[in-house]
Motif scaffolding. Structure first.
Motif, PDB file in Angstrom:
ATOM      1  N   LEU A   1       0.832  -1.210   0.000  1.00  4.22           N
ATOM      2  CA  LEU A   1       0.000   0.000   0.000  1.00  4.22           C
ATOM      3  C   LEU A   1       0.868   1.262   0.000  1.00  4.22           C
ATOM      4  CD1 LEU A   1      -2.683  -0.993   2.647  1.00  4.22           C
ATOM      5  CD2 LEU A   1      -3.215  -0.164   0.340  1.00  4.22           C
TER       6      LEU A   1
ATOM      7  N   LYS B   1       0.405   2.604  -3.586  1.00  3.55           N
ATOM      8  CA  LYS B   1      -0.704   3.567  -3.496  1.00  3.55           C
ATOM      9  C   LYS B   1      -0.221   4.936  -3.004  1.00  3.55           C
ATOM     10  CE  LYS B   1      -3.832   0.439  -4.563  1.00  3.55           C
ATOM     11  NZ  LYS B   1      -4.586   0.481  -5.823  1.00  3.55           N
ATOM     12  N   HIS B   2       0.336   4.974  -1.787  1.00  3.52           N
ATOM     13  CA  HIS B   2       0.704   6.284  -1.232  1.00  3.52           C
ATOM     14  C   HIS B   2       1.780   6.978  -2.070  1.00  3.52           C
ATOM     15  CE1 HIS B   2      -1.684   6.174   2.469  1.00  3.52           C
ATOM     16  NE2 HIS B   2      -1.440   4.875   2.478  1.00  3.52           N
TER      17      HIS B   2
ATOM     18  N   GLN C   1       2.877  25.241  -2.736  1.00  3.61           N
ATOM     19  CA  GLN C   1       2.667  24.326  -1.608  1.00  3.61           C
ATOM     20  C   GLN C   1       2.357  22.909  -2.093  1.00  3.61           C
ATOM     21  OE1 GLN C   1       3.602  24.630   1.393  1.00  3.61           O
ATOM     22  NE2 GLN C   1       2.808  22.610   1.950  1.00  3.61           N
ATOM     23  N   ALA C   2       1.572  22.801  -3.162  1.00  4.12           N
ATOM     24  CA  ALA C   2       1.252  21.475  -3.713  1.00  4.12           C
ATOM     25  C   ALA C   2       2.515  20.809  -4.254  1.00  4.12           C
ATOM     26  CB  ALA C   2       0.198  21.597  -4.805  1.00  4.12           C
TER      27      ALA C   2
ATOM     28  N   PHE D   1       4.702  19.727  -1.196  1.00  6.19           N
ATOM     29  CA  PHE D   1       4.143  18.565  -0.492  1.00  6.19           C
ATOM     30  C   PHE D   1       4.317  17.284  -1.306  1.00  6.19           C
ATOM     31  CE2 PHE D   1       0.373  15.882   0.607  1.00  6.19           C
ATOM     32  CZ  PHE D   1       0.722  15.596   1.912  1.00  6.19           C
TER      33      PHE D   1
ATOM     34  N   GLN E   1       4.669  15.515  16.417  1.00  6.20           N
ATOM     35  CA  GLN E   1       3.233  15.724  16.650  1.00  6.20           C
ATOM     36  C   GLN E   1       2.511  15.742  15.315  1.00  6.20           C
ATOM     37  OE1 GLN E   1       3.109  19.362  18.915  1.00  6.20           O
ATOM     38  NE2 GLN E   1       3.600  18.319  20.821  1.00  6.20           N
ATOM     39  N   GLY E   2       1.847  14.657  15.003  1.00  4.42           N
ATOM     40  CA  GLY E   2       1.187  14.570  13.707  1.00  4.42           C
ATOM     41  C   GLY E   2       2.047  13.774  12.737  1.00  4.42           C
ATOM     42  N   SER E   3       1.884  14.040  11.445  1.00  7.37           N
ATOM     43  CA  SER E   3       2.621  13.284  10.431  1.00  7.37           C
ATOM     44  C   SER E   3       3.987  13.909  10.199  1.00  7.37           C
ATOM     45  CB  SER E   3       1.839  13.277   9.123  1.00  7.37           C
ATOM     46  OG  SER E   3       0.562  12.722   9.316  1.00  7.37           O
TER      47      SER E   3
ATOM     48  N   ASP F   1       4.959  16.615   8.045  1.00  8.56           N
ATOM     49  CA  ASP F   1       4.235  16.216   6.832  1.00  8.56           C
ATOM     50  C   ASP F   1       5.190  15.622   5.792  1.00  8.56           C
ATOM     51  OD1 ASP F   1       1.997  17.096   8.193  1.00  8.56           O
ATOM     52  OD2 ASP F   1       2.254  19.134   7.472  1.00  8.56           O
TER      53      ASP F   1
ATOM     54  N   TRP G   1       4.529   8.797   9.430  1.00  7.37           N
ATOM     55  CA  TRP G   1       3.097   8.865   9.118  1.00  7.37           C
ATOM     56  C   TRP G   1       2.456   7.572   9.612  1.00  7.37           C
ATOM     57  CZ3 TRP G   1       0.143  11.966   5.236  1.00  7.37           C
ATOM     58  CH2 TRP G   1       0.776  13.178   4.941  1.00  7.37           C
ATOM     59  N   GLU G   2       1.214   7.668  10.034  1.00  4.91           N
ATOM     60  CA  GLU G   2       0.545   6.462  10.553  1.00  4.91           C
ATOM     61  C   GLU G   2       0.420   5.381   9.487  1.00  4.91           C
ATOM     62  OE1 GLU G   2      -2.110   8.053  14.269  1.00  4.91           O
ATOM     63  OE2 GLU G   2      -2.841   8.579  12.279  1.00  4.91           O
ATOM     64  N   HIS G   3       0.315   5.779   8.221  1.00 10.64           N
ATOM     65  CA  HIS G   3       0.172   4.752   7.181  1.00 10.64           C
ATOM     66  C   HIS G   3       1.415   3.867   7.078  1.00 10.64           C
ATOM     67  CE1 HIS G   3       1.687   8.046   4.233  1.00 10.64           C
ATOM     68  NE2 HIS G   3       2.639   7.134   4.273  1.00 10.64           N
TER      69      HIS G   3
ATOM     70  N   TYR H   1       0.538   1.574  10.790  1.00 16.95           N
ATOM     71  CA  TYR H   1      -0.702   1.363  11.544  1.00 16.95           C
ATOM     72  C   TYR H   1      -1.328  -0.023  11.356  1.00 16.95           C
ATOM     73  CZ  TYR H   1      -4.428   3.027  14.503  1.00 16.95           C
ATOM     74  OH  TYR H   1      -5.274   3.197  15.563  1.00 16.95           O
TER      75      TYR H   1
END
Lengths: 217, 231
Positions: free
Chosen positions: A29, A33-34, A66-67, A70, A127-129, A152, A170-172, A175
């Protein structure tokens, strides 16, 4: 308008090669996918940017930044990440495959264990991704190692900075296997760090570490 | 049901304890006070009650593990903050601020989130009524158009975060706002309805297909809770 088109780099090992530390389901995945989604969205943003440059449309160019950051960050980070992992049974996954790097790690943190503890604390403090990286920082003739966390998909692209290896927080990335137990993921990832790649990035230049992206256009 | 009422009031008091600045309880204005610890509120429904929109396993982990960690960590850092204040150690107080924001935000966000969800048998997914429905129609044309905008905002979050329907406390107007990580809706804006876009909120069930999660969650949105928050 023509813009470079990036493609998904193949993994240097099978999806199940990092088991039991990272499951095949996660790897598939994550890669298929990601990572692919970052590339698809990057290509789309770059196409729009090329059009905006051609049309001298500066507001659109700025709004696309920004896009681009990222999604290009997502592509850069994941490409480096796949390369800095290796099956646990391989010799590349032993820190003895990185004698020069280990020498500087010991000079910086005292011993390998203290370095791992510091790296772990940094990863768990996100804290976060985000990502945690071991980075070689060169200023003039001086060279030092630093543990750096980024949010991020911000990539390590600063002047004089070479990413040695990174861990995706990242959680993906964990997880499906570790659920909320991210400390276990962070423990187990050490079994599959590719120290051979880390040594190469450490001894090489920044351009060497990023050479892979020219190949994946 | 009485038990539901009890659970709901536990949720409210947990939130009040988490936000002492907005509380009107006596004693807070004093120079010292005994801080009561925040606690994990009970869910106002069973873990499996939001299926098939959100699986029981996700709900259980999300509530009993993730939310609980925010509660525990917030209490821990609050205690350190109280100590640093007592010692007039301003560096430590500043260093603790992002941790208070993150874990306190996590507690606030999740407490509001559980409340603004409901099983379909308890009104989940039933469209809003009254003033809130009017405000949504006036601003977005229709509820469907609003959901579309909200889902686009959710999809646009880069990393972990939340999307909220908020009300501007100065103008009374409503808008959709996204917040990074666990930043809570405080200050100028009042939270009306929030959706968690962290991967742990959907990954076990939807994997990378987050658009499917964003679409499905409207089936279990508790608009009644949103109406109560709207002023």
């Amino acid at each position: 308008m023509s813009a470079p088109t990036y493609t998904l780099p193949p993994l240097p090992y099978a999806y199940d090669a990092l088991e039991p530390h990272i499951s095949a389901q996660i790897m598939e995945l994550h890669h298929n996918k990601h990572h692919q989604t970052y590339i698809t969205n990057l290509n789309s943003a770059l196409r729009s940017q090329a059009e905006a440059v051609h049309a001298s449309d500066i507001t659109t160019q700025v709004s696309l930044q920004q896009a681009i950051k990222f999604n290009a960050g997502g592509h850069i980070n994941h490409s480096l990440f796949w390369q800095n992992l290796a099956p646990a049974s391989s010799v590349d996954a032993k820190s003895s495959s990185a004698p020069e790097l280990i020498k500087q790690i010991k000079a910086t943190w005292g011993d390998e264990e203290s370095f791992r503890e510091a790296f772990k604390a940094a990863l768990l403090g996100i804290q976060g991704s985000g990502w945690g990286w071991l980075v070689k920082v060169e200023t003039g003739k001086e060279q030092r190692l630093a543990i750096v966390t980024t949010k991020d998909q911000d990539p390590i692209v600063g002047k004089g900075e070479t990413p040695i290896f990174g861990v995706d927080m990242w959680e993906h990335a964990y997880y499906l296997q570790y659920l909320n137990g991210k400390a276990s993921y962070v423990e187990n990832i050490w079994n599959v760090i590719n120290w051979k790649t880390a040594e190469e990035r450490f001894k090489g230049t920044r351009a060497d570490a990023f050479r892979i992206f020219k190949a994946s256009i | 049901m009485n038990s539901t009422l009890l659970r709901t009031s536990a949720l409210r008091s947990a939130l009040r304890a988490a936000a002492p600045k907005t509380s009107s309880r006596a004693g807070l204005a004093g120079t010292t006070f005994v801080r009561s610890k925040v606690t994990l509120p009970d869910l106002p429904y069973d873990y499996g009650a939001l299926e098939p929109a959100i699986s029981g396993k996700i709900m259980e982990l999300h509530h009993s593990k993730h939310h609980n960690t925010y509660v525990t960590s917030f209490n821990n850092f609050s205690e350190q903050m109280a100590e640093a204040k007592h010692k007039e150690d301003i560096q430590t107080q500043i260093a603790l601020q992002p941790l208070i924001n993150f874990h306190g935000g996590g507690h606030i966000n999740h407490s509001l989130f559980w409340e603004n969800l409901a099983p379909t048998s308890k009104g989940g997914g039933e469209p809003p009524k009254g003033q809130l429905a009017k405000a949504i129609n006036d601003n977005y044309g229709s509820l469907d158009a609003f959901k579309e905008k909200f889902n686009a905002a959710l999809a646009g979050i880069q990393g972990s975060g939340w999307a909220w329907l908020v009300q501007d406390t100065q103008t009374g107007g409503i808008q959709i706002k996204t917040y990074a990580n666990q930043d809570p809706v405080v200050g100028q804006f009042r939270p009306i309805l929030g959706i968690d876009a962290w991967e742990h909120a959907y990954y076990l069930q939807y994997e990378n297909r987050k658009a499917e999660y964003f679409k499905a969650i409207w089936d279990v949105i508790n608009w009644q809770a949103a109406e109560k928050r709207f002023k």
